[in-house]
Design an enzyme around this catalytic site. Structure first.
Site, mmCIF file in Angstrom:
data_model
loop_
_atom_site.group_PDB
_atom_site.id
_atom_site.type_symbol
_atom_site.label_atom_id
_atom_site.label_comp_id
_atom_site.label_asym_id
_atom_site.label_seq_id
_atom_site.Cartn_x
_atom_site.Cartn_y
_atom_site.Cartn_z
ATOM 1 N N TYR A 153 0.672 -1.116 -0.012
ATOM 2 C CA TYR A 153 0.030 0.023 0.052
ATOM 3 C C TYR A 153 1.015 1.305 0.029
ATOM 4 O O TYR A 153 2.090 1.157 0.537
ATOM 5 C CB TYR A 153 -1.130 -0.010 1.148
ATOM 6 C CG TYR A 153 -0.507 0.409 2.389
ATOM 7 C CD1 TYR A 153 -0.260 1.686 2.953
ATOM 8 C CD2 TYR A 153 -0.127 -0.855 3.327
ATOM 9 C CE1 TYR A 153 0.002 1.767 4.048
ATOM 10 C CE2 TYR A 153 0.571 -0.208 4.626
ATOM 11 C CZ TYR A 153 0.472 0.921 5.102
ATOM 12 O OH TYR A 153 0.892 1.232 6.431
ATOM 13 N N CYS A 154 0.340 2.391 -0.357
ATOM 14 C CA CYS A 154 0.882 3.579 -0.398
ATOM 15 C C CYS A 154 -0.086 4.759 0.003
ATOM 16 O O CYS A 154 -1.071 4.214 0.743
ATOM 17 C CB CYS A 154 1.491 3.695 -1.878
ATOM 18 S SG CYS A 154 2.560 5.255 -2.104
ATOM 19 N N TRP A 155 -0.171 5.904 -0.607
ATOM 20 C CA TRP A 155 -0.995 6.859 -0.099
ATOM 21 C C TRP A 155 -2.578 6.645 -0.416
ATOM 22 O O TRP A 155 -3.311 6.438 0.526
ATOM 23 C CB TRP A 155 -0.799 8.164 -0.433
ATOM 24 C CG TRP A 155 0.227 8.936 0.319
ATOM 25 C CD1 TRP A 155 1.581 9.191 -0.063
ATOM 26 C CD2 TRP A 155 0.047 9.210 1.676
ATOM 27 N NE1 TRP A 155 2.302 9.814 0.830
ATOM 28 C CE2 TRP A 155 1.410 10.105 2.038
ATOM 29 C CE3 TRP A 155 -0.949 9.257 2.484
ATOM 30 C CZ2 TRP A 155 1.594 10.391 3.244
ATOM 31 C CZ3 TRP A 155 -0.658 9.787 3.689
ATOM 32 C CH2 TRP A 155 0.632 10.443 4.158
#
Length: 157
Positions: free
Chosen positions: A88-90
């Site tokens: 996951y990222c932002w």
């Protein structure tokens, strides 16, 4: 009047089934990741691919912090080879989790991207860890029910 939806015919049901099954083999949503973490699922490793500053601003409890640029050199020492990595990222406007998933796949890991990223994790009211400690933000009613179901499932999709 010509239908905007029907101007391009829908795929044959068999093709649609293959397409949607394929998407599910590449993606996991935040509610499913949360359910697995609560259940103590040992077959996944959740990886936050953002910067140190972003990690301190907030991350998922139990996630491994491994910025994308470091995956090739550090993954083997942090992530068992027999788990499915969930990156996951932002959020939806950022393709950092996609880039991280690509790096893991190139190393031979089974991998899925957590769609919605950290943004939707927080917006669904799941707890986050910040430099100041753990916190839970209010549920955004545009992303999740305001109260979980009796089974504890937020989305119920």
């Amino acid at each position: 009047m010509l239908s905007a939806v029907l101007s391009t015919p829908a795929a044959h049901p068999a093709e649609a089934a293959a397409h949607f099954a394929g998407r599910l083999s590449f993606e996991a949503d935040v509610s499913d990741v949360r359910a697995d973490l609560l259940a103590g699922e040992t077959g996944i490793a959740v990886v936050d691919s953002r910067s140190q500053e972003s990690w301190r601003q907030g991350h998922i409890e139990g996630a491994v912090h491994l910025p994308t640029a470091e995956i090739a050199s550090r993954a083997a020492s942090l992530i068992p080879p027999d788990v499915t990595v969930v990156t996951y990222c932002w959020g939806p406007g950022c393709n950092g989790a996609t880039r991280a998933a690509l790096e893991f796949a190139k190393l031979g890991y089974h991998v899925k991207e957590m769609i919605g990223g950290f943004e939707y994790w927080a917006r669904e009211g799941f707890p986050v860890v910040t430099a100041a400690g753990a916190e839970t933000r209010p549920v955004d009613p545009l992303t999740a029910p305001l109260a979980p179901s009796a089974a504890g499932v937020m989305c119920g999709c």
